[in-house]
Design a protein around this motif. Sequence first.
Motif, PDB file in Angstrom:
ATOM      1  N   ASN A 129       0.849  -1.176   0.000  1.00  0.00           N
ATOM      2  CA  ASN A 129       0.000   0.000   0.000  1.00  0.00           C
ATOM      3  C   ASN A 129       0.889   1.232   0.000  1.00  0.00           C
ATOM      4  OD1 ASN A 129      -1.404   2.229   1.189  1.00  0.00           O
ATOM      5  ND2 ASN A 129      -3.005   0.780   1.737  1.00  0.00           N
ATOM      6  N   LYS A 141      -9.125   3.347 -11.008  1.00  0.00           N
ATOM      7  CA  LYS A 141      -8.984   2.181 -11.871  1.00  0.00           C
ATOM      8  C   LYS A 141     -10.246   1.328 -11.825  1.00  0.00           C
ATOM      9  CE  LYS A 141      -4.604   0.179 -12.894  1.00  0.00           C
ATOM     10  NZ  LYS A 141      -3.496  -0.654 -12.431  1.00  0.00           N
ATOM     11  N   GLU A 142     -10.737   1.188 -10.622  1.00  0.00           N
ATOM     12  CA  GLU A 142     -11.914   0.337 -10.489  1.00  0.00           C
ATOM     13  C   GLU A 142     -12.658   0.673  -9.205  1.00  0.00           C
ATOM     14  OE1 GLU A 142     -10.952  -3.760 -10.593  1.00  0.00           O
ATOM     15  OE2 GLU A 142     -13.038  -4.422 -10.591  1.00  0.00           O
ATOM     16  N   ARG A 160     -15.618  -0.933  -6.604  1.00  0.00           N
ATOM     17  CA  ARG A 160     -16.363  -2.157  -6.339  1.00  0.00           C
ATOM     18  C   ARG A 160     -17.227  -1.976  -5.096  1.00  0.00           C
ATOM     19  NH1 ARG A 160     -14.097  -6.854  -8.960  1.00  0.00           N
ATOM     20  NH2 ARG A 160     -14.737  -8.715  -7.846  1.00  0.00           N
ATOM     21  N   PHE A 200     -19.406  -3.624  -2.039  1.00  0.00           N
ATOM     22  CA  PHE A 200     -19.402  -4.852  -1.263  1.00  0.00           C
ATOM     23  C   PHE A 200     -20.473  -4.710  -0.196  1.00  0.00           C
ATOM     24  CE2 PHE A 200     -17.189  -6.949   2.484  1.00  0.00           C
ATOM     25  CZ  PHE A 200     -17.683  -8.212   2.176  1.00  0.00           C
ATOM     26  N   ARG A 201     -21.601  -5.333  -0.454  1.00  0.00           N
ATOM     27  CA  ARG A 201     -22.729  -5.160   0.458  1.00  0.00           C
ATOM     28  C   ARG A 201     -22.531  -6.008   1.702  1.00  0.00           C
ATOM     29  NH1 ARG A 201     -28.578  -5.232  -2.004  1.00  0.00           N
ATOM     30  NH2 ARG A 201     -29.687  -4.136  -0.333  1.00  0.00           N
ATOM     31  N   ARG A 257     -24.572  -5.057   4.875  1.00  0.00           N
ATOM     32  CA  ARG A 257     -25.803  -4.926   5.652  1.00  0.00           C
ATOM     33  C   ARG A 257     -26.852  -4.680   4.580  1.00  0.00           C
ATOM     34  NH1 ARG A 257     -24.011  -2.671  10.799  1.00  0.00           N
ATOM     35  NH2 ARG A 257     -22.363  -4.148  11.267  1.00  0.00           N
ATOM     36  N   LEU A 264     -19.855  -1.293   1.351  1.00  0.00           N
ATOM     37  CA  LEU A 264     -18.508  -0.759   1.412  1.00  0.00           C
ATOM     38  C   LEU A 264     -18.080  -0.440  -0.008  1.00  0.00           C
ATOM     39  CD1 LEU A 264     -15.782  -0.454   3.112  1.00  0.00           C
ATOM     40  CD2 LEU A 264     -15.239  -2.672   2.123  1.00  0.00           C
ATOM     41  N   LEU A 324     -15.157   0.126  -2.436  1.00  0.00           N
ATOM     42  CA  LEU A 324     -13.740  -0.114  -2.551  1.00  0.00           C
ATOM     43  C   LEU A 324     -13.274   0.554  -3.830  1.00  0.00           C
ATOM     44  CD1 LEU A 324     -12.018  -1.817  -0.688  1.00  0.00           C
ATOM     45  CD2 LEU A 324     -12.014  -3.546  -2.460  1.00  0.00           C
ATOM     46  N   VAL A 377     -10.116   1.314  -6.203  1.00  0.00           N
ATOM     47  CA  VAL A 377      -8.718   1.072  -6.548  1.00  0.00           C
ATOM     48  C   VAL A 377      -8.268   2.178  -7.483  1.00  0.00           C
ATOM     49  CG1 VAL A 377      -7.073  -0.548  -7.507  1.00  0.00           C
ATOM     50  CG2 VAL A 377      -9.139  -1.390  -6.410  1.00  0.00           C
ATOM     51  N   LEU A 387      -5.232   2.749  -2.603  1.00  0.00           N
ATOM     52  CA  LEU A 387      -6.456   2.016  -2.408  1.00  0.00           C
ATOM     53  C   LEU A 387      -7.256   2.772  -1.371  1.00  0.00           C
ATOM     54  CD1 LEU A 387      -7.625  -0.644  -3.369  1.00  0.00           C
ATOM     55  CD2 LEU A 387      -6.682  -1.698  -1.335  1.00  0.00           C
ATOM     56  N   LYS A 393     -10.295   2.924   1.080  1.00  0.00           N
ATOM     57  CA  LYS A 393     -11.162   1.898   1.656  1.00  0.00           C
ATOM     58  C   LYS A 393     -12.086   2.494   2.709  1.00  0.00           C
ATOM     59  CE  LYS A 393      -7.060   2.459   2.710  1.00  0.00           C
ATOM     60  NZ  LYS A 393      -6.272   3.132   3.720  1.00  0.00           N
ATOM     61  N   ASP A 394     -12.825   1.618   3.298  1.00  0.00           N
ATOM     62  CA  ASP A 394     -13.831   1.954   4.295  1.00  0.00           C
ATOM     63  C   ASP A 394     -14.553   3.273   4.054  1.00  0.00           C
ATOM     64  OD1 ASP A 394     -12.395   3.639   6.882  1.00  0.00           O
ATOM     65  OD2 ASP A 394     -11.051   2.561   5.567  1.00  0.00           O
ATOM     66  N   ASN A 395     -15.040   3.440   2.888  1.00  0.00           N
ATOM     67  CA  ASN A 395     -16.030   4.460   2.648  1.00  0.00           C
ATOM     68  C   ASN A 395     -17.372   3.755   2.532  1.00  0.00           C
ATOM     69  OD1 ASN A 395     -15.098   7.198   2.456  1.00  0.00           O
ATOM     70  ND2 ASN A 395     -13.736   6.426   0.838  1.00  0.00           N
ATOM     71  N   TYR A 396     -18.129   3.891   3.579  1.00  0.00           N
ATOM     72  CA  TYR A 396     -19.419   3.225   3.577  1.00  0.00           C
ATOM     73  C   TYR A 396     -20.440   4.121   2.904  1.00  0.00           C
ATOM     74  CZ  TYR A 396     -17.419   0.256   7.100  1.00  0.00           C
ATOM     75  OH  TYR A 396     -16.626  -0.621   7.767  1.00  0.00           O
TER      76      TYR A 396
END
Lengths: 342, 342
Positions: free
Chosen positions: B103, B136-137, B139, B141-142, B144, B149, B151, B153, B158, B160-163
Motif C-alpha cells: 500500500n 482504476k476500479e 467495487r 461490497f454489500r 448490511r 462498502l 472499494l 482502486v 487504495l 477503503k472503508d467508505n461506507y
Amino acid sequence: MELSERKKKILQIVVDDYIDTAVPVSSKVISEKYMQNVSSATIRSELSALEELGYLTQLHTSSGRVPSAEAYKLYVSDLMVKEHLSKKELDYIKEIFLQKADNIENVFKNALKVISELSGYTSVAVSQSAVEDKIKEIRFFRFREDKALVLIVTELKLLKDNYIEIPKEMTDAELEEANAFINKLFKEKSFEEICNLEVDFDESFSGYKTIFINVIDALKAYFSAKEDSKLMIDGQDKILRHKDFLDVDRIKEFLEVVTSKDKLLDIMTEDNRELKINVKIGSEGYEKLPKDSSLVTASYSVHGKKIGTYGVIGPSRMDYQKVVAVLENVGRIIESILADKE
Amino acid sequence: MELSERKKKILQIVVDDYIDTAVPVSSKVISEKYMQNVSSATIRSELSALEELGYLTQLHTSSGRVPSAEAYKLYVSDLMVKEHLSKKELDYIKEIFLQKADNIENVFKNALKVISELSGYTSVAVSQSAVEDKIKEIRFFRFREDKALVLIVTELKLLKDNYIEIPKEMTDAELEEANAFINKLFKEKSFEEICNLEVDFDESFSGYKTIFINVIDALKAYFSAKEDSKLMIDGQDKILRHKDFLDVDRIKEFLEVVTSKDKLLDIMTEDNRELKINVKIGSEGYEKLPKDSSLVTASYSVHGKKIGTYGVIGPSRMDYQKVVAVLENVGRIIESILADKE
DNA sequence: TGTTAGCACTCTTAATGCTTGACTGCTAAT
DNA sequence: ATTAGCAGTCAAGCATTAAGAGTGCTAACA
C-alpha cells in the motif's frame, strides 16, 4: 484513619487552589480567601497534621503546601466537586461525533479529539478488543492475476488492505471456493484461535493451503504492525500550554514517554480495576510515567465486555473536575455508539 | 559576485564546525584547527568580509561567527562534501522497506521511519498525488441490507472503508448493475473530474442516482477528511535530542508548527522548483517555519510525474551531509518501488 | 598588497553577597 | 481548641565583580 471534616475541607481547598494558581498554598491564603472564621495559625496546625499523614508536602521549610499523589487520588475519588459540562461543550461533543463514525477507528479518533480539545490535555486511547474480536466474514477481492485483497469484517472493526499472493493459475471460481472454505473455517473465531488452528488439508482442499497460510500471515502482520499503533494519541502539543512544564527536562521527559508509546501502553493495559475513573500519578508507584504527571483513565465496554481504555495525561496539577466530566460524557457516547452498531 | 576559493573554504569550515560543535566559530579555532598555515588575524579579515557579504553573523561584538541562512543554502548546494551512507545504514533502509509495502501509505510510513531514524530529525512527507490520481476500479461490497462498502482502486492507492447507504429494497443484482454503471462512468477519471461530473439519469438508471450521490459524497468526505492528514510526520520527539532546543520557547514554537501541520503543509506544497534538494530556513523568507530551523525536502516522481515531497525538519544547524545522503537514498528506493507497482 | 603580531575594547558568564519577603513552627495567652 | 506574636528559614531578585573569549584596528613586515 478517617480525616476530620475540617481536614477534608482544608485538603480540598489546598488542591483546588493549587490547581488554580500553581502556587504552593499557605495558611494565610486559606484563612483569608476560603475560611475567614479561622485564623491562619489554626490552619497551620491542621496543615502540619495533613503533612504528617502524607497528603501534603513542602518544597522547603518556608514554603506553602503542595498536594501529594495521595492527596490527588483522594481528591478525585472523594473530595472533588463534580462538574457539569456547559451546553456549548456538550454541543461540541455531539458535533464531533456526528462526523463519519462508521469505522471504530474513527470513533476513537473523534473521542480523542473531543477529549483533548475540551480538557486541554493530551489524550490517549488503547483498544483492547483486537485479541478478542471475532471474525464475521472474510471476502477475497481479486484485482491482479496473482494478488487479492482480503477484506475481513469483524464484530467491531473492519480490517482492510491486507494483500495476499494467490497462485496465478487459480481461476476465479476456485478462489470463490477457497473463500467459502476459509470463511467457514474462520467464522466466529478470534484471531488468537485462528493462529492456533491446525487444519488437515485433505486432497481436495490442498489447493487452498497456500491461501490459508497467506491469510494467516496477513493477520499476523496486521497484529505485529498494529501492536504499537494500538495506542492512539491526540493533542501532544497541549502539554506546552501549561505552566507546569516550564523547564526543558520536564518537557523532554513527558514527550519521550508520550511519543515512545510503549511505556504508556504498558501502564494503560496493566492493572484494570473495575473503577470507573482511574488515576495514576508519576513517581510513587508509577515510575514509568513522567515525574509529577497524572494519567486519568476510564474504560468503556460493550455489552458488559471491556473493549478499551481512554484517558488524559498531563501534569498532576491538572483540572480533574473538567477531565473527569469530559471522560464520563465521552464514555457514555462511545458506549451508545458501539452498542448501536451491534 | 563569486567568492574566492579561500573564502569558500573558510565558509565551509565555519558551517562544518558550527554544525559539529554548536559554538560560534572564532578566527582562532579556524586557524589552529583547520588552517595552520594562516594566522588568526588573516582569518579575521576574511570573516569580516564574509559577514559583509551576508554569509555570517555575530551574536554580539565579541562572539565568534555563526552561519546565516544564505550560508546554509550555499553550503548545501555548493560547499558541502557529500557523504555516503555506511553499509549498515543501507542495510537498515533495505530491511525497513521490505516490510509490507503493498500500500502506498505504508511505503510513505516506511520512508518516514527510515528518514527520521537515520538522520536523527523529524521527518515529514506530503503526497501530492491525490488530486491527480485516477480511478482504476470501483467495487461495491454489500454487508448490511442498507449499507455497502465502496472499494476504490486507484492507480497508486487504495481507498477503503467508505461506507455508503443503499436503498433497502435494492436487490444484489441491481447493486451489481449500479456498480457496473458507476464503474464505467468513473473509470480513468480523477477525483476532480468526478466531482464536476454532470450526469443525466435517464429513466432506466434513475435508481442509481442515490448511490451515485452517496459515492460522490464518500469521495468528498475522504478528501476533506484527509486534507489535513495528507501531511505525515514521524519522529517528532527527535527534536529534543538536539542541543539547539534548550529553551522552552524554541521547543514550543517548533512543536506547534509540527503538530498543527497546516503551516508545514503550506510550505511544503508551495513553490516546487525542480531542484533535487530544497532547503528552506526559518526567518528570512519563511516566517512560517520555526525560528532558526530548516526544512530540507526532496521530491519523488513516477514516470516523470511528480507525486509527492518528503523531507526533514530540524535546527538550521543540522547535519546536512547525513540528511541529504539519506533523502537521496530513500528517494531512489521509493521511486523504484512505485515504478515497480505500475 | 597581503599577512601578521599586539593591544585595547566589548560583551558574556559565573560567582558572590546582600536584601526583601513569604512562610512556618513554636510558645504563651485567651 | 484557638489565637496572636515572634523568631528562624529559605528562595528569589539584584548589583557587583572578576575572568575569559573574541574582535577590530593599527603598525610593521615580506
